[in-house]
Write a protein that holds these residues in place. Structure first.
Motif, mmCIF file in Angstrom:
data_model
loop_
_atom_site.group_PDB
_atom_site.id
_atom_site.type_symbol
_atom_site.label_atom_id
_atom_site.label_comp_id
_atom_site.label_asym_id
_atom_site.label_seq_id
_atom_site.Cartn_x
_atom_site.Cartn_y
_atom_site.Cartn_z
ATOM 1 N N PRO A 45 0.835 -1.214 0.000
ATOM 2 C CA PRO A 45 0.000 0.000 0.000
ATOM 3 C C PRO A 45 0.864 1.255 0.000
ATOM 4 C CG PRO A 45 0.041 -0.969 2.187
ATOM 5 C CD PRO A 45 0.760 -1.928 1.294
ATOM 6 N N PRO A 46 0.410 2.338 -0.620
ATOM 7 C CA PRO A 46 1.141 3.613 -0.593
ATOM 8 C C PRO A 46 0.794 4.411 0.652
ATOM 9 C CG PRO A 46 -0.762 3.809 -2.018
ATOM 10 C CD PRO A 46 -0.760 2.386 -1.519
ATOM 11 N N GLY A 47 1.591 5.457 0.903
ATOM 12 C CA GLY A 47 1.241 6.408 1.958
ATOM 13 C C GLY A 47 1.938 6.185 3.285
ATOM 14 N N PHE A 48 3.067 5.480 3.322
ATOM 15 C CA PHE A 48 3.788 5.271 4.585
ATOM 16 C C PHE A 48 4.534 6.531 4.989
ATOM 17 C CE2 PHE A 48 3.565 0.849 3.050
ATOM 18 C CZ PHE A 48 3.037 0.238 4.177
ATOM 19 N N PRO A 49 4.653 6.774 6.293
ATOM 20 C CA PRO A 49 5.527 7.864 6.745
ATOM 21 C C PRO A 49 6.972 7.591 6.312
ATOM 22 C CG PRO A 49 4.124 7.082 8.538
ATOM 23 C CD PRO A 49 3.969 6.105 7.427
ATOM 24 N N ALA A 50 7.665 8.655 5.935
ATOM 25 C CA ALA A 50 9.025 8.481 5.420
ATOM 26 C C ALA A 50 10.002 8.021 6.483
ATOM 27 C CB ALA A 50 9.503 9.790 4.802
ATOM 28 N N GLY A 68 10.795 -0.107 -7.213
ATOM 29 C CA GLY A 68 10.417 1.035 -6.394
ATOM 30 C C GLY A 68 9.345 0.748 -5.368
ATOM 31 N N ALA A 69 9.136 -0.519 -5.020
ATOM 32 C CA ALA A 69 8.054 -0.887 -4.103
ATOM 33 C C ALA A 69 8.188 -0.210 -2.743
ATOM 34 C CB ALA A 69 8.018 -2.407 -3.930
ATOM 35 N N PHE A 70 9.431 0.112 -2.316
ATOM 36 C CA PHE A 70 9.647 0.680 -0.985
ATOM 37 C C PHE A 70 10.362 2.034 -1.064
ATOM 38 C CE2 PHE A 70 9.645 -3.968 -0.723
ATOM 39 C CZ PHE A 70 8.513 -4.150 0.082
ATOM 40 N N ARG A 71 10.117 2.751 -2.141
ATOM 41 C CA ARG A 71 10.759 4.045 -2.336
ATOM 42 C C ARG A 71 10.317 5.060 -1.270
ATOM 43 N NH1 ARG A 71 9.473 4.721 -7.464
ATOM 44 N NH2 ARG A 71 11.334 3.673 -8.245
ATOM 45 N N GLU A 72 9.117 4.902 -0.726
ATOM 46 C CA GLU A 72 8.601 5.836 0.287
ATOM 47 C C GLU A 72 9.285 5.691 1.636
ATOM 48 O OE1 GLU A 72 3.944 6.498 -1.062
ATOM 49 O OE2 GLU A 72 4.419 5.072 0.529
ATOM 50 N N VAL A 73 9.959 4.558 1.861
ATOM 51 C CA VAL A 73 10.507 4.289 3.201
ATOM 52 C C VAL A 73 12.013 4.015 3.107
ATOM 53 C CG1 VAL A 73 8.410 3.545 4.371
ATOM 54 C CG2 VAL A 73 9.600 1.946 2.877
ATOM 55 N N PRO A 74 12.804 5.019 2.745
ATOM 56 C CA PRO A 74 14.240 4.804 2.531
ATOM 57 C C PRO A 74 15.024 4.524 3.804
ATOM 58 C CG PRO A 74 13.733 7.143 2.416
ATOM 59 C CD PRO A 74 12.422 6.431 2.509
ATOM 60 N N LEU A 75 14.423 4.770 4.977
ATOM 61 C CA LEU A 75 15.133 4.561 6.243
ATOM 62 C C LEU A 75 14.872 3.190 6.854
ATOM 63 C CD1 LEU A 75 14.581 8.082 7.892
ATOM 64 C CD2 LEU A 75 16.486 7.293 6.482
ATOM 65 N N LEU A 76 14.190 2.324 6.127
ATOM 66 C CA LEU A 76 13.871 0.995 6.660
ATOM 67 C C LEU A 76 15.120 0.255 7.140
ATOM 68 C CD1 LEU A 76 11.213 -0.900 4.493
ATOM 69 C CD2 LEU A 76 11.023 -0.093 6.845
ATOM 70 N N GLN A 77 14.981 -0.348 8.331
ATOM 71 C CA GLN A 77 16.027 -1.209 8.865
ATOM 72 C C GLN A 77 15.583 -2.671 8.926
ATOM 73 O OE1 GLN A 77 17.831 0.214 12.498
ATOM 74 N NE2 GLN A 77 17.541 2.365 11.921
ATOM 75 N N SER A 78 14.267 -2.889 9.017
ATOM 76 C CA SER A 78 13.725 -4.250 9.077
ATOM 77 C C SER A 78 12.529 -4.344 8.142
ATOM 78 C CB SER A 78 13.299 -4.618 10.506
ATOM 79 O OG SER A 78 14.401 -4.573 11.398
ATOM 80 N N LEU A 79 12.534 -5.399 7.317
ATOM 81 C CA LEU A 79 11.440 -5.607 6.361
ATOM 82 C C LEU A 79 11.036 -7.070 6.399
ATOM 83 C CD1 LEU A 79 9.592 -4.641 4.085
ATOM 84 C CD2 LEU A 79 11.489 -5.023 2.479
ATOM 85 N N TRP A 80 9.771 -7.303 6.782
ATOM 86 C CA TRP A 80 9.268 -8.666 6.964
ATOM 87 C C TRP A 80 8.214 -8.954 5.898
ATOM 88 C CZ3 TRP A 80 12.660 -10.390 10.211
ATOM 89 C CH2 TRP A 80 13.175 -9.551 11.191
ATOM 90 N N LEU A 81 8.498 -9.959 5.063
ATOM 91 C CA LEU A 81 7.623 -10.295 3.931
ATOM 92 C C LEU A 81 7.326 -11.790 3.861
ATOM 93 C CD1 LEU A 81 9.491 -8.007 1.408
ATOM 94 C CD2 LEU A 81 7.054 -7.781 1.925
ATOM 95 N N ALA A 82 7.492 -12.494 4.953
ATOM 96 C CA ALA A 82 7.278 -13.945 4.967
ATOM 97 C C ALA A 82 5.811 -14.302 4.763
ATOM 98 C CB ALA A 82 7.777 -14.538 6.285
ATOM 99 N N HIS A 83 5.620 -15.518 4.240
ATOM 100 C CA HIS A 83 4.272 -16.097 4.105
ATOM 101 C C HIS A 83 3.368 -15.239 3.224
ATOM 102 C CE1 HIS A 83 4.943 -19.360 6.987
ATOM 103 N NE2 HIS A 83 5.588 -18.467 7.725
ATOM 104 N N ASN A 84 3.891 -14.880 2.042
ATOM 105 C CA ASN A 84 3.085 -14.275 1.001
ATOM 106 C C ASN A 84 3.037 -15.231 -0.187
ATOM 107 O OD1 ASN A 84 2.103 -11.254 1.332
ATOM 108 N ND2 ASN A 84 4.024 -11.428 2.505
#
Length: 428
Positions: A45-50, A68-84
């Motif tokens: 989904p779009p619209g995450f705080p930067a 560019g799926a996560f272009r809105e959140v360049p400061l990410l340190q942890s990304l959890w995408l399991a079980h999709n």
């Protein structure tokens, strides 16, 4: 001016509080967290705080990650995408996440992954890619991950791993590669040696086992018996193929690439001629010289005929076939290549070109070729040149002799009555 400052701060506060409708956003233990797990989402989904540093999209129905799926959140340190249901991770989907430390892509259906994106994730410490459909990992996939401590690749469809795959991972302490259908051939022997010697923790080693060949099925890699393995070697030689006959223009040029190695190497010819480059995977003809059904050819008899025994025949060899002929042998342990330059020239008519001058330069230095049991042998590895001289009618020997009638210059070999072959060969 003061009103503009207030408006600017209001916009910032609004952005900080923004959050996609299906998700929950907030601060916990000093981290800005966006929780979108278990939302039945089919897209990021779009619209995450930067300023989001932790994003959970686990247990959704995401089919893939676009550029560019996560272009809105360049400061990410942890990304959890399991079980999709992720099958494809496109190039550029993860490349912008230079601060990422933990990435969980486990329990998906990933078969197409943009490995080059990992080159930008130099801060990564945890990478979970287990329980996917991965069949291949490039040798340089992990070249930038010097901070990586834990890597999980278990329960995929990996048949082999290139030697040196884990070499860049200098901080690695935990590796899981169990339950992959490994082909226990020469190309996997390095992994056994590395796993037995490394200080990295590798659990479930009895489940790091062979699926093929059949005689080794179920054998743990740690107990793999010695295999007869050797890297390829090649030796390129010329065979006139007109034994005792008078050689004339338009003869058949025959090159033979003698290949050795275990497992048996694949032979490939690279031919550079005036009209361009010709690439041939050997063989392209059967024993009768006719094109194989699986080989695209303009006619039933290809211009360059590569046989399964390593021979390459060029019928009616002429100026159009002058050039560089290279044979390349490749197996799981490496490759070897040998090349020869072939040119036609008519003595005394200015036909001798750069190749001829190179030969005579070597002849003056006392270098050239000689014969042993009628086989042409190089006297040194300085060059790899074949010059075929088409002699004039009448007295071919006189046409090429220098100084003394009936005597050949040093380093020349006379074949029949109308052809001179100058040969330098080298293998590397």
């Amino acid at each position: 001016m003061q009103e503009l400052h207030l408006l600017w701060w209001a916009v910032l506060l609004g952005l900080a509080q923004a959050c996609p409708e299906p998700c929950d956003c907030g601060e916990k233990y000093g981290f800005q967290i966006a929780d979108c797990a278990y939302r039945d989402l089919e897209a990021v989904p779009p619209g995450f705080p930067a300023n989001v540093t932790t994003l959970s999209l686990s247990a959704n129905r995401l089919p893939g990650l676009p550029e560019g799926a996560f272009r809105e959140v360049p400061l990410l340190q942890s990304l959890w995408l399991a079980h999709n249901e992720i099958r494809t991770v496109a190039a550029g989907a993860l490349a912008s996440l230079s601060h990422l430390k933990s990435l969980d892509l486990s329990h998906n259906l990933i078969s197409d992954f943009a490995w080059s994106d990992l080159h930008n994730l130099s801060a990564l410490q945890l990478l979970k890619m287990d329980s996917n459909e991965l069949t291949f990992i490039p040798r340089d996939a992990f070249r930038s991950l010097r901070a990586l401590r834990s890597l999980q690749l278990n329960h995929n469809r990996l048949h082999t791993l290139a030697e040196g795959t884990f070499a860049p991972l200098t901080a690695l302490s935990h590796l899981q590669i169990n339950d992959n259908p490994f082909d226990c051939t020469c190309g996997i022997v390095w992994l056994k040696t590395w796993a037995l010697a490394t200080a990295v923790s590798i659990p479930e080693q009895d489940n790091i086992a062979c699926t093929s060949p059949h005689v080794l099925k179920g054998t743990p890699l740690s107990r793999l018996p010695p295999l007869p393995c050797s890297a390829p070697s090649v030796q390129l030689s010329y065979q006139p193929s007109q034994d005792g006959a008078e050689l004339r223009p338009g003869f058949v040029l025959a090159l033979h690439c003698d290949v050795d190695g275990q497992p048996a190497p694949q032979l490939h010819w690279h031919i550079q001629i005036p009209s361009g480059i010709v690439e041939i995977t050997s063989p392209n003809v059967g024993t009768d010289g006719r094109a194989l059904p699986s080989t695209p050819a303009a006619s039933s008899q290809p211009r360059f005929q590569a046989f399964a025994n390593g021979s390459l025949l060029i019928p009616d060899f002429g100026k159009l076939e002058e050039g560089t002929y290279s044979c390349l042998a490749t197996n799981e342990l490496g490759s070897a290549e040998s090349s020869v330059d072939v040119a036609l020239a008519t003595p005394g008519e200015g036909g001798e070109d750069t190749l001829g001058r190179r030969f005579h330069g070597k002849a003056v230095e006392g270098k050239g070729c000689y014969t042993v049991d009628n086989e042409v042998q190089p006297s040194g590895p300085e060059d790899n040149v074949v010059i075929i001289y088409l002699s004039r009618a009448g007295n071919p020997e006189a046409a090429v002799a220098e100084g003394v009638p009936g005597q050949l210059p040093p380093g020349l070999l006379l074949l029949g009555q109308s052809l001179l072959l100058l040969l330098f060969l080298t293998s590397f």
